[in-house]
Scaffold this motif. Sequence first.
Motif, PDB file in Angstrom:
ATOM      1  N   SER A  64       0.833  -1.209   0.000  1.00 59.43           N
ATOM      2  CA  SER A  64       0.000   0.000   0.000  1.00 59.43           C
ATOM      3  C   SER A  64       0.865   1.254   0.000  1.00 59.43           C
ATOM      4  CB  SER A  64      -0.930   0.017   1.213  1.00 59.43           C
ATOM      5  OG  SER A  64      -1.881  -1.005   1.113  1.00 59.43           O
ATOM      6  N   GLU A  65       1.923   1.240   0.782  1.00 61.00           N
ATOM      7  CA  GLU A  65       2.843   2.385   0.814  1.00 61.00           C
ATOM      8  C   GLU A  65       3.576   2.544  -0.514  1.00 61.00           C
ATOM      9  OE1 GLU A  65       5.384   2.889   4.263  1.00 61.00           O
ATOM     10  OE2 GLU A  65       3.968   1.716   5.465  1.00 61.00           O
ATOM     11  N   GLU A 115       1.398   4.184  -3.194  1.00 66.52           N
ATOM     12  CA  GLU A 115       1.302   5.633  -3.003  1.00 66.52           C
ATOM     13  C   GLU A 115       2.569   6.338  -3.469  1.00 66.52           C
ATOM     14  OE1 GLU A 115       0.212   6.619   1.002  1.00 66.52           O
ATOM     15  OE2 GLU A 115      -1.505   5.262   0.970  1.00 66.52           O
TER      16      GLU A 115
END
Length: 81
Positions: free
Chosen positions: A34-35, A38
């Motif tokens: 998820s990081e 981004e």
Amino acid sequence: MIHIRFFASLRERLGSASMNFEYAGEQTVSQLLSELYEKSDNLLMLKEQDVMVAVNQTLCGHEARINDGDEIAFFPPVTGG
């Protein structure tokens, strides 16, 4: 800090074999992904269903825990004949 490696077609598509990622605390591969999503749209290719992951050279799922200093590797499935 963790070391992230990309193999085979993932490496070719990203134009990079590895990257270091600042890391704080313990989390799962899924949280790391998820990081990464981004951080760069290019890394969205890691969402592809057939991408495999290994933590410290051991195949695992996205629920696997990772810690500071670990090596995370992403690669397409291996085929042979």
